[in-house]
Design an enzyme around this catalytic site. Structure first.
Site, PDB file in Angstrom:
ATOM      1  N   HIS A  85      -7.261 -28.236  -9.975  1.00  0.00           N
ATOM      2  CA  HIS A  85      -8.031 -27.771  -8.825  1.00  0.00           C
ATOM      3  C   HIS A  85      -7.163 -27.657  -7.575  1.00  0.00           C
ATOM      4  O   HIS A  85      -6.241 -28.450  -7.377  1.00  0.00           O
ATOM      5  CB  HIS A  85      -9.152 -28.763  -8.492  1.00  0.00           C
ATOM      6  CG  HIS A  85     -10.325 -28.708  -9.396  1.00  0.00           C
ATOM      7  ND1 HIS A  85     -10.305 -29.225 -10.673  1.00  0.00           N
ATOM      8  CD2 HIS A  85     -11.587 -28.220  -9.199  1.00  0.00           C
ATOM      9  CE1 HIS A  85     -11.505 -29.056 -11.220  1.00  0.00           C
ATOM     10  NE2 HIS A  85     -12.295 -28.443 -10.346  1.00  0.00           N
ATOM     11  N   ASN A 116      -1.043 -33.477 -11.701  1.00  0.00           N
ATOM     12  CA  ASN A 116      -2.461 -33.326 -11.401  1.00  0.00           C
ATOM     13  C   ASN A 116      -3.210 -34.650 -11.449  1.00  0.00           C
ATOM     14  O   ASN A 116      -3.964 -34.982 -10.531  1.00  0.00           O
ATOM     15  CB  ASN A 116      -3.073 -32.352 -12.415  1.00  0.00           C
ATOM     16  CG  ASN A 116      -4.550 -32.136 -12.221  1.00  0.00           C
ATOM     17  OD1 ASN A 116      -5.037 -31.995 -11.109  1.00  0.00           O
ATOM     18  ND2 ASN A 116      -5.288 -32.117 -13.329  1.00  0.00           N
TER      19      ASN A 116
END
Length: 246
Positions: A85, A116
């Site tokens: 994201h 991440n």
């Protein structure tokens, strides 16, 4: 986008590699040819944080212009990269609509799993804790370059060449106490965090190892960050490196 439009993005079809998209809960510059955002900008305050569970409904953005490739949930399969994201799910837990918006695939980049799940997650949690302690945060996140190392090794693209694997992932965070008239409350003493990480699965977990200046990110990307601030304030904040503390 109160702090400015870093790349001069617009919603003109002739600007396909710097295409401005307003997803209500965040705004982005999308790059059609790279199949990913150049940057994403959002504001985080206490009203954004609620009890909504993570939806995990990754899906194509069907509002992209006709003829543009739409990444989907299969685009990252067996690539060794996470669906990373930009605007995190955890920053949008006030409602199902808000959380769902973060799972549009044009908010996603191929991100090395350790990058991440650890380094970036730790900084995201740090920002949310700042909000829980009475602050609000302006965040701009983006990428540059091509070529990263995921769980399965090095790659420059995924999805049969349709999605670029960025070489670097960066973020700029501006933190101010809760209040009104935000731009006029940002001054030379405001806390600003800038980090620039390699998209590499061997990255360390501590995001403080990757702090840099806003100016160095501008030099790498060609963007004009914090452009809405007065020039003297910009100059000070963009040349100061975060060293920790409250």
């Amino acid at each position: 986008m109160a702090l400015g439009n870093p790349s001069g993005a617009s919603n003109s079809l002739s600007n396909a590699d710097n295409y401005l998209i307003d997803h209500k809960y965040y705004i982005e510059s999308y790059n059609r040819d790279k199949g990913e955002p150049n940057w994403v900008s959002w504001h985080l305050c206490s009203s954004d944080l609620g009890q909504t569970d993570r939806l995990n409904n990754f899906r194509p953005d069907e509002t992209l212009p006709d003829g543009w490739y739409e990444a989907d949930n299969t685009s990252y399969k067996r690539t060794g990269f996470d669906k990373g994201h930009n605007c995190p799910s955890g920053d949008r837990t006030s409602s199902t609509d808000a959380n769902s918006a973060t799972f549009l695939m044009d908010n996603i980049i191929p991100q090395a799993p350790n990058n991440n799940e650890h380094t970036w997650e730790h900084l995201e949690s740090y920002c949310r804790n700042k909000v829980k302690n009475g602050n609000e945060v302006y965040i701009i996140m983006g990428v540059y370059g091509s070529g990263g190392t995921g769980r399965s090794g090095y790659a420059t693209t995924i999805d049969n060449g349709r999605i670029n694997v960025p070489a670097h992932i960066w973020k700029v965070v501006v933190i101010i106490p809760e209040g009104d008239d935000d731009l006029n409350r940002i001054d030379e003493t405001t806390q600003v965090i800038a980090i620039d990480t390699p998209n590499d699965n061997n990255i360390t977990n501590n995001w403080m190892n990757y702090t840099c200046t806003v100016k160095s990110i501008e030099a790498a990307t060609g963007y004009n960050l914090l452009s809405a601030l007065p020039q003297t304030v910009q100059q000070t904040l963009e040349n100061r490196k975060f060293t920790g503390g409250n």
